[in-house]
Write a protein that holds these residues in place. Structure first.
Motif, PDB file in Angstrom:
ATOM      1  N   VAL A   1      70.861  44.739  70.614  1.00 19.10           N
ATOM      2  CA  VAL A   1      71.191  44.923  72.024  1.00 19.10           C
ATOM      3  C   VAL A   1      70.266  44.053  72.864  1.00 19.10           C
ATOM      4  N   VAL A   2      70.869  43.299  73.780  1.00 27.10           N
ATOM      5  CA  VAL A   2      70.111  42.514  74.758  1.00 27.10           C
ATOM      6  C   VAL A   2      70.418  43.113  76.130  1.00 27.10           C
ATOM      7  N   LEU A   3      69.408  43.747  76.720  1.00 25.26           N
ATOM      8  CA  LEU A   3      69.597  44.395  78.016  1.00 25.26           C
ATOM      9  C   LEU A   3      69.296  43.390  79.119  1.00 25.26           C
ATOM     10  N   THR A   4      70.234  43.242  80.051  1.00 25.56           N
ATOM     11  CA  THR A   4      70.061  42.312  81.160  1.00 25.56           C
ATOM     12  C   THR A   4      70.085  43.096  82.471  1.00 25.56           C
ATOM     13  N   HIS A   5      69.740  42.432  83.540  1.00 23.68           N
ATOM     14  CA  HIS A   5      69.607  43.098  84.841  1.00 23.68           C
ATOM     15  C   HIS A   5      70.960  43.251  85.515  1.00 23.68           C
ATOM     16  N   PRO A   6      71.303  44.471  85.975  1.00 27.16           N
ATOM     17  CA  PRO A   6      70.663  45.750  85.649  1.00 27.16           C
ATOM     18  C   PRO A   6      71.454  46.471  84.564  1.00 27.16           C
TER      19      PRO A   6
END
Length: 305
Positions: A198-203
């Protein structure tokens, strides 16, 4: 016919008149206020060249930068029932969908694709925050299930890029039901012993954070991304206390054990390739191919004596 008035003067005026500049050639950085030329910004993967602020990037552009030579194949997602609750606020729900589709050029808030990264076959799925704030509706649930089923079928790892404001209000309880549905999809990958990154990006907020966005085998985030369930303003109003500096930002979560890595967007491709090949038990990726050796020259024939 007055030749000077009708031809010469308009020609001179057109040469010296001020040319209009298209408005979409420049983008203002929301952090430092720097005006960035659109080509420079695109080449820098929507990262500000002055302050390194990571701006939003569409799933299609992200995939072009991640997959080998920018080539990928879209995975078909089953179509859910449109407007099952016949929801209406200031606008009808179908009208909001049409407006978002016209603005983004995409069918929905999630894009599923397959291809190769560093010659490593993968399935990838990414949310588009510009499509109704990347909200999680039935289509998003279907997309994650379709991606997981495709990954299990092909025995490939799954990479997910999250960017969402939470569940989609217009679909009510049906939207919230995507939380357990997507959790089941992640469990399918774990039972098949396939990596889920998982790559969490804003937001990344709300029910997305409370489900598939925090279930990865490896949790990576882009710098300074907001990652939370309830936003900092809501928490401050509830507990009536000032929150710590950088609370709920990627670096804060990394320091407190919620993330494994915070990685710059321009370094993300190489890092993902390295992690995936390690988890899949493969040899390190080849950075570049050497040219084939030139054929050996035939030995010279000595002159007849």
């Amino acid at each position: 016919m007055n030749w000077i008035s009708n031809y010469v003067r308009p020609k001179i005026n057109s040469l010296f008149s001020r040319r209009e500049v298209p408005e979409n050639l420049w983008t203002k950085c929301s952090e430092c206020g720097t005006m960035l030329f659109h080509r420079e910004l695109a080449e820098n993967l929507n990262v500000c060249s002055n302050c390194d602020h990571h701006m939003a990037i569409s799933p299609r552009d992200r995939f072009k930068s991640l997959f080998d030579t920018g080539i990928f194949t879209e995975v078909k997602v089953p179509e859910p029932v449109v407007d099952p609750l016949h929801f209406k606020d200031q606008k009808k729900y179908p009208d909001r969908l049409k407006a978002a589709q016209k603005t983004t050029g995409e069918k929905e808030a999630m894009l599923v694709a397959e291809g190769e990264m560093g010659r490593t076959p993968v399935v990838a799925v990414a949310q588009d925050f510009s499509f109704m704030a990347g909200s999680m509706g039935m289509y998003v649930g279907n997309a994650i299930l379709a991606a997981a089923e495709r990954a299990v079928k092909l025995k490939r790892p799954l990479i997910l890029f999250s960017a969402a404001g939470g569940a989609r209000m217009q679909e009510g309880i049906l939207s919230l039901m995507q939380m357990p549905r997507t959790t089941v999809a992640v469990q399918m990958l774990k039972e098949a012993r396939l990596p889920y990154i998982v790559v969490l990006t804003h937001p990344t907020t709300g029910g997305v954070t409370a489900s598939y966005a925090m279930l990865g085998d490896v949790q990576i985030s882009e710098p300074n991304a907001l990652i939370c369930f309830a936003g900092p303003r809501v928490i401050e109003q509830t507990i009536r206390e000032k929150l710590p500096e950088g609370f709920q930002r990627a670096e804060y979560l990394l320091d407190h054990g919620m993330l494994d890595r915070v990685t710059h967007r321009k370094e993300l491709r190489d890092e993902l390739i390295t992690i995936l090949r390690m988890l899949m038990g493969q040899t390190p990726a080849i950075k570049g191919d050497l040219p084939a050796p030139a054929p050996a020259a035939a030995p010279a024939t000595p002159p007849a004596g």
